[in-house]
Enzyme design. Sequence first.
Site, PDB file in Angstrom:
ATOM      1  N   LEU A 670       0.848  -1.189   0.000  1.00  0.00           N
ATOM      2  CA  LEU A 670       0.000   0.000   0.000  1.00  0.00           C
ATOM      3  C   LEU A 670       0.884   1.240   0.000  1.00  0.00           C
ATOM      4  O   LEU A 670       1.858   1.334   0.748  1.00  0.00           O
ATOM      5  CB  LEU A 670      -0.899  -0.009   1.241  1.00  0.00           C
ATOM      6  CG  LEU A 670      -1.996   1.054   1.304  1.00  0.00           C
ATOM      7  CD1 LEU A 670      -3.105   0.736   0.316  1.00  0.00           C
ATOM      8  CD2 LEU A 670      -2.564   1.142   2.711  1.00  0.00           C
ATOM      9  N   ASP A 835      -4.574  -2.775  10.815  1.00  0.00           N
ATOM     10  CA  ASP A 835      -3.805  -3.935  11.245  1.00  0.00           C
ATOM     11  C   ASP A 835      -4.374  -4.535  12.525  1.00  0.00           C
ATOM     12  O   ASP A 835      -4.396  -5.759  12.699  1.00  0.00           O
ATOM     13  CB  ASP A 835      -2.337  -3.550  11.433  1.00  0.00           C
ATOM     14  CG  ASP A 835      -2.176  -2.258  12.238  1.00  0.00           C
ATOM     15  OD1 ASP A 835      -3.204  -1.673  12.644  1.00  0.00           O
ATOM     16  OD2 ASP A 835      -1.032  -1.832  12.452  1.00  0.00           O
TER      17      ASP A 835
END
Length: 921
Positions: A670, A835
């Site tokens: 990303l 996350d």
Amino acid sequence: ELMTGYTMLRNGGVGNGGQPWVLRWSSRIRLTWLSFTLFVILVFFPLIAHYYLTTIDDADDAGKRIFGPRTGSELCEVKHVQDLCRIRESVSEELLQLEAKRQELNSEIAKLNLKIEACKKSIENAKQDLLQLKNVISQTEHSYKELMAQNQPKLSLPIRLLPDKDDVTFPLPKSIRNCRLHNCFDYSRCPLTSGFPVYVYNSDDYPFGSSLDPLIKQAFEATVRTNVYVTENANIACVYIILVGEMQEPVMPKPTELEQQLHSLPYWRTDGHNHLIINLSRKSETQNFIYNISTGRAMIAQSTFYDAQYRPGFDIVVSPLVHAMSEPNFLEIPPQVPVKRKYLFSFQGEKIESLRSSLQEVRSFEEEIEGNAPADYDDRIITTLKAVQDSKLDFVLVEFTCKNQPKASLPTEWALCGERDDRLELLKLSTFALIITPGDTHLVISAGCAMRLFEALEVGAIPVVLGEQVQLPYNDVIRWNEAALIIPKPRITEVHFLLRSISDNDLLAMRRQGRFLWETYFSTSDNVFSTVLAIIRTRIQIPAAPIREETAVEIPHRSGKAAGTDPNMADNGDLDLGPVETEPPYASPKYLRNFTLTAMDIYRNWNSAPGPFHLFPYTPFDPVLPSEAKFLGSGTGFRPIGGGAGGSGKEFQAALGGNVPREQFTVVMLTYEREEVLMNSLERLNGLPYLNKVVVVWNSPKLPSEDLLWPDIGVPIMVVRTEKNSLNNRFLPWEEIETEAILSIDDDAHLRHDEIMFGFRVWREARDRIVGFPGRYHAWDIPHQSWLYNSNYSCELSMVLTGAAFFHKYYAYLYSYVMPQAIRDMVDEYINCEDIAMNFLVSHLTRKPPIKVTSRWTFRCPGCPQALSHDDSHFHERHKCINFFVKVYGYMPLLYTQFRVDSVLFKTRLPHDKTKCFKFI
């Protein structure tokens, strides 16, 4: 004679006949003179000239010699002669060079002619070999077709059971109770490979449509529009669905009118086979108006059934549609811990007949034990529960009279008391929720009982159903004994003892399973409709459709820049990390068990917590979890693939080994407007073994620079464009990802190749876990009574950051399509915590902590621009995220671990000749 001749000459040779002779002599004299003159000229003139020239050249002044012989050097002293000499020398030299080249070219031509002859021979041999290979391939294909014809079963449409068109002579079943799939369902319309197409009638096209509850109709239509099985082509449909309720009382049509309207449906075909009539209830007082209607061979799905009406294995008991047009508010749902609440159990309800009977005649337990059986079990239930409440051994709340007017109910049914919010507040304080089935044993399920079950599961009160004859929602596919207690009414005297004997671990397991069932099959209109379709599809053994993968919009980019080699990345000592893939990318095997799962593990599929994945299409991969780890209803789990069977160091480290020795992984990176950092990170992947491809998720609305030259790292680099800037894009199941293993990595992550390979090998032996490098943990803040996020060095951890971690692609589907939307919304709001959300999800599913590899605690590259994690608000937001996620899940799913994976030979002294042993597990 001379004189005579002279005389004759003077006289002109005339006279006396002498004139001709004179003429002849005169002519001869002229010729002789001329010849003599020429002789003198030709002989003496050259001699005189030669003598003269020789005399001149003998002069003392040598410089004045003109005609004498001269040397070559003297001649070249003249300017124009010098130029001619140079030209002559140059031409001579070029001629020599050309001659040498000509000879060289002739030699090369001769060699090439020899090669051409050899190539011609090779081509002829290759043609012969190719012809032989073609013959072998042709024979192999022929043999393969023969084997397939011998071993592949013949596939054809199912035998038609019922007429395709209207047939007035086709008899209806003698009794609607005799309808089952084998005699009332036409399988010929539903082949195994049909994909289960479903046609939904538009209720507004029929008169009864105006009587439907607007909220239910609107929610149903919204669900139909997004369902993958719904088709607009009625000619290919397997099942036809019509929504007939819940209807509003004032405008409800008469039973005969509704029956006529149903029979006039375009595809009813006289008897309504392959039709499903859905009657959803939003209120507890919903009436069973279909009871007096002839539905032929059509299936019925509703919340109220009488035993004379319900056909097991054919009809479907559905849950009430409480949240018609709204998602559940997870902030209002109580946590699953503490396990025990204020009240051991509670009940509120009113049934006038039972109450009057109990007031008129109250008999003791001794009298009943002596043989005087009660006329109504409800009387004994009331007496027993009141006795438990009066004993004060436990806090119990039972009320058999409503403070306000009770809700409308069916005869012998316990009516609900109060408003829904009041009932939920009481259930939030109750460990168990009693549900007393109707006294009429012919009423196998009622909307009131289904509503009590819905509310109990919603707030985590474990249902205790009194009455074993009850048919709970979706009872033929759900094992309710894992989430509720179903007790016969005669055991009412043992209920108190039974509830007190259940351990806290069992209570928490039942509460978690109940929460899973509620979220999966009850909570929203989409879940209810998907569950109904999934039940029918499972019954007729049609596999689910493939799950939707995220279609990527690729950003064109120029590549060709030679990727450099970072010495820090490539310094692996004498380790051979494995082969760099030179062949085309190798994708992981696709999911092949879709037909198998329709015939086995039915109960495990439907009761595996926590997630509704069997309602969704199957994934392209085969994620199988161990049997002790509950998972979504895909059925089996991650394939057990080990890391190898040993080996002597170098041989082992040069191959993956294991049960599937060939496997690759995909890097998902990303990035957001950090082109230089991104290019450096991509270059560091150059030469990485077992790398399938790199998917760069371009999270910025601004496209990359047109003149940006991307590195050539030996594998494809796919740059995908996202619709919006969201950290959730990191976990989208992009269709470009063709491997089970995903390495999620930040664009500023700094990992060595040996570390990446170490993590990949560890993940292959723990495929259901997150395997990564930087570890974090959660902690309980006692002063503030909340959870905290901590990144300090610690002896234990509970999370592994996905900025550098391996995980299975299966979790990408769950994160994007199954995990509650509220969590993804929180990630978008804070631009943080994705996350943590993934760690919550995996720990929630597997009940296992992540695995940290190596001692590395951070992975940021030196000198990179500042990241979001350096912001002062970063940790405050992560504290909030953890506490919000706990509310959504209802408990803290993260688990602590003190386990860290290092190489087998970590800090081990070995002889020099043994140092090549593989350093990884």
